[in-house]
Design a protein around this motif. Structure first.
Motif, PDB file in Angstrom:
ATOM      1  N   GLN A   1       7.844  14.030 -28.915  1.00  0.00           N
ATOM      2  CA  GLN A   1       6.558  14.250 -28.258  1.00  0.00           C
ATOM      3  C   GLN A   1       6.208  15.717 -28.088  1.00  0.00           C
ATOM      4  OE1 GLN A   1       4.232  12.177 -27.806  1.00  0.00           O
ATOM      5  NE2 GLN A   1       5.292  10.259 -28.048  1.00  0.00           N
TER       6      GLN A   1
ATOM      7  N   ALA B   1       1.326  12.153 -32.396  1.00  0.00           N
ATOM      8  CA  ALA B   1       2.167  13.191 -31.770  1.00  0.00           C
ATOM      9  C   ALA B   1       2.337  14.394 -32.692  1.00  0.00           C
ATOM     10  CB  ALA B   1       3.523  12.619 -31.390  1.00  0.00           C
TER      11      ALA B   1
ATOM     12  N   ALA C   1       2.767  16.911 -26.870  1.00  0.00           N
ATOM     13  CA  ALA C   1       1.729  15.963 -27.294  1.00  0.00           C
ATOM     14  C   ALA C   1       1.197  15.110 -26.143  1.00  0.00           C
ATOM     15  CB  ALA C   1       2.239  15.075 -28.420  1.00  0.00           C
ATOM     16  N   LEU C   2       2.076  14.644 -25.255  1.00  0.00           N
ATOM     17  CA  LEU C   2       1.601  13.785 -24.164  1.00  0.00           C
ATOM     18  C   LEU C   2       0.599  14.516 -23.279  1.00  0.00           C
ATOM     19  CD1 LEU C   2       4.809  11.864 -23.019  1.00  0.00           C
ATOM     20  CD2 LEU C   2       2.879  10.996 -24.350  1.00  0.00           C
TER      21      LEU C   2
ATOM     22  N   GLY D   1       9.973  10.346 -28.264  1.00  0.00           N
ATOM     23  CA  GLY D   1       8.919   9.523 -27.696  1.00  0.00           C
ATOM     24  C   GLY D   1       8.914   8.118 -28.256  1.00  0.00           C
TER      25      GLY D   1
ATOM     26  N   GLY E   1       3.789  17.711 -31.298  1.00  0.00           N
ATOM     27  CA  GLY E   1       5.098  17.083 -31.471  1.00  0.00           C
ATOM     28  C   GLY E   1       5.515  17.132 -32.929  1.00  0.00           C
TER      29      GLY E   1
END
Length: 115
Positions: free
Chosen positions: A9, A99, A12-13, A77, A104
């Motif tokens: 990840q 991602a 990215a989140l 992730g 990511g």
């Protein structure tokens, strides 16, 4: 050939959380599209890294640590299995993972059987 696709990840989140509702819907649709791609075997979504427990065995003693084995930036992730003709085809699918677009990465490994 089967490839294991590991999604990291990174940021990215957080980046995806800052997207508009419409953009977030597109990210969700992109993941759904990958899951429906011929040759893809999706895995259930993984929980957040901060909810992980890491287990080690040292000297016959089981040790547990709260959190993921790697640092949060590198936390996994999710993953999926892809049956593809070659690495180029696997790269094409990995490039579709949201991602990878939002900071990511997707690691591709050929599947190997050890048993």
């Amino acid at each position: 050939m089967k490839y294991i696709m590991v999604i990291y990840q990174g940021p990215a989140l957080e980046r995806q959380a800052a997207l508009t509702e419409e953009e977030q819907k597109q990210v969700y649709a992109d993941y759904q599209g990958i899951n429906q791609t011929p040759g893809v075997t999706p895995m259930p979504p993984m929980g957040l890294p901060e909810n992980a427990t890491t287990v080690r065995v040292e000297g016959g003693k089981t040790l547990t640590t709260d959190g993921p084995f790697v640092g949060m930036k590198e936390a996994i992730g999710g993953l999926f299995v892809l049956e593809a003709e070659d690495i180029d085809a696997a790269i094409e699918v990995a490039a579709r993972v949201p991602a990878a677009r939002y900071g990511g990465a997707v690691e591709i490994r050929p599947s190997e059987v050890y048993w």
